[in-house]
Design an enzyme around this catalytic site. Sequence first.
Site, PDB file in Angstrom:
ATOM      1  N   ASP A  34      17.043 -11.803  53.725  1.00  0.00           N
ATOM      2  CA  ASP A  34      17.225 -10.450  54.239  1.00  0.00           C
ATOM      3  C   ASP A  34      16.032 -10.078  55.121  1.00  0.00           C
ATOM      4  OD1 ASP A  34      19.043  -7.797  53.138  1.00  0.00           O
ATOM      5  OD2 ASP A  34      17.197  -7.377  54.240  1.00  0.00           O
ATOM      6  N   ILE A  35      16.312  -9.368  56.208  1.00  0.00           N
ATOM      7  CA  ILE A  35      15.254  -9.005  57.159  1.00  0.00           C
ATOM      8  C   ILE A  35      14.293  -7.961  56.570  1.00  0.00           C
ATOM      9  CG2 ILE A  35      16.407  -7.094  58.384  1.00  0.00           C
ATOM     10  CD1 ILE A  35      15.616  -8.575  61.016  1.00  0.00           C
ATOM     11  N   ASN A  92      27.479  -4.313  47.993  1.00  0.00           N
ATOM     12  CA  ASN A  92      27.734  -2.913  48.309  1.00  0.00           C
ATOM     13  C   ASN A  92      29.086  -2.793  49.020  1.00  0.00           C
ATOM     14  OD1 ASN A  92      25.187  -2.072  47.334  1.00  0.00           O
ATOM     15  ND2 ASN A  92      24.239  -2.723  49.248  1.00  0.00           N
ATOM     16  N   GLY A  98      26.788   2.229  49.706  1.00  0.00           N
ATOM     17  CA  GLY A  98      25.639   2.056  50.593  1.00  0.00           C
ATOM     18  C   GLY A  98      25.780   0.864  51.530  1.00  0.00           C
ATOM     19  N   GLN A  99      27.015   0.441  51.784  1.00  0.00           N
ATOM     20  CA  GLN A  99      27.201  -0.706  52.677  1.00  0.00           C
ATOM     21  C   GLN A  99      26.855  -0.309  54.108  1.00  0.00           C
ATOM     22  OE1 GLN A  99      31.152  -2.400  52.602  1.00  0.00           O
ATOM     23  NE2 GLN A  99      30.560  -4.162  53.861  1.00  0.00           N
ATOM     24  N   HIS A 105      29.154  -9.382  52.014  1.00  0.00           N
ATOM     25  CA  HIS A 105      27.965 -10.166  51.665  1.00  0.00           C
ATOM     26  C   HIS A 105      27.505  -9.838  50.262  1.00  0.00           C
ATOM     27  CE1 HIS A 105      26.689  -6.387  53.582  1.00  0.00           C
ATOM     28  NE2 HIS A 105      25.659  -6.409  52.748  1.00  0.00           N
ATOM     29  N   HIS A 107      24.001  -9.758  47.930  1.00  0.00           N
ATOM     30  CA  HIS A 107      22.539  -9.813  47.871  1.00  0.00           C
ATOM     31  C   HIS A 107      22.146 -10.606  46.618  1.00  0.00           C
ATOM     32  CE1 HIS A 107      21.779  -6.255  50.660  1.00  0.00           C
ATOM     33  NE2 HIS A 107      23.046  -6.064  50.346  1.00  0.00           N
TER      34      HIS A 107
HETATM   35  P1  5GP Z   1      24.223  -3.529  52.851  1.00  0.00           P
HETATM   36  O1  5GP Z   1      25.275  -3.556  53.942  1.00  0.00           O
HETATM   37  O2  5GP Z   1      24.682  -4.227  51.589  1.00  0.00           O
HETATM   38  O3  5GP Z   1      23.719  -2.159  52.560  1.00  0.00           O
HETATM   39  O4  5GP Z   1      22.954  -4.327  53.323  1.00  0.00           O
HETATM   40  C1  5GP Z   1      22.845  -4.994  54.544  1.00  0.00           C
HETATM   41  C2  5GP Z   1      21.573  -5.803  54.500  1.00  0.00           C
HETATM   42  O5  5GP Z   1      21.471  -6.545  55.699  1.00  0.00           O
HETATM   43  C3  5GP Z   1      20.300  -4.973  54.383  1.00  0.00           C
HETATM   44  O6  5GP Z   1      19.590  -5.367  53.215  1.00  0.00           O
HETATM   45  C4  5GP Z   1      19.531  -5.283  55.660  1.00  0.00           C
HETATM   46  O7  5GP Z   1      18.141  -5.361  55.480  1.00  0.00           O
HETATM   47  C5  5GP Z   1      20.131  -6.615  56.072  1.00  0.00           C
HETATM   48  N1  5GP Z   1      20.115  -6.860  57.505  1.00  0.00           N
HETATM   49  C6  5GP Z   1      20.510  -6.008  58.496  1.00  0.00           C
HETATM   50  N2  5GP Z   1      20.393  -6.575  59.699  1.00  0.00           N
HETATM   51  C7  5GP Z   1      19.910  -7.830  59.478  1.00  0.00           C
HETATM   52  C8  5GP Z   1      19.570  -8.906  60.358  1.00  0.00           C
HETATM   53  O8  5GP Z   1      19.695  -8.846  61.573  1.00  0.00           O
HETATM   54  N3  5GP Z   1      19.110 -10.044  59.775  1.00  0.00           N
HETATM   55  C9  5GP Z   1      18.965 -10.154  58.413  1.00  0.00           C
HETATM   56  N4  5GP Z   1      18.508 -11.316  57.950  1.00  0.00           N
HETATM   57  N5  5GP Z   1      19.270  -9.156  57.558  1.00  0.00           N
HETATM   58  C10 5GP Z   1      19.734  -8.007  58.101  1.00  0.00           C
END
Ligand code: 5GP
Length: 128
Positions: A34-35, A92, A98-99, A105, A107
Amino acid sequence: MSAYDRNNVFARILRGELPCKKVYEDEFALAFHDIHPLAPVHVLVIPKGEYVSQADFCAQASDALVVGFWRAVARVANELGLEAEGYRIVANHGPNGGQLVFHFHVHVFGGRPMSHRMGNMPRPGQQE
Ligand code: 5GP
């Protein structure tokens, strides 16, 4: 939930248009860091296919892909050395979940004890 957007960030990572720090890949899934990591290990596992969410994935993906994807999640945790100490997996779904990225995906969090505040996970970029 709206239709799959082929330009979402994970779709672009899957197509190789954006870089990622890859930790695992097979025919079913891609895993990368994750970034904005929220734990010493914070890896995302995404299926190879166009699925918006957990619900979409379970409704539309083939049995082989569902099984292959979840086996990949377990394999990632194992290969990262998380099994013995333990880890947490989170998916999520939608606004209340909180998606933020609408390519399904999971985590994988590890490397330290997880909080018991499971219903109130921090937002990406925030510390717990
Ligand atoms: P969610 O959709 O479950 O809330 O989380 C999306 C996740 O994707 C977040 O934890 C965010 O930090 C990660 N994320 C968003 N953009 C990027 C990216 O460009 N590269 C990576 N490696 N992770 C990302």
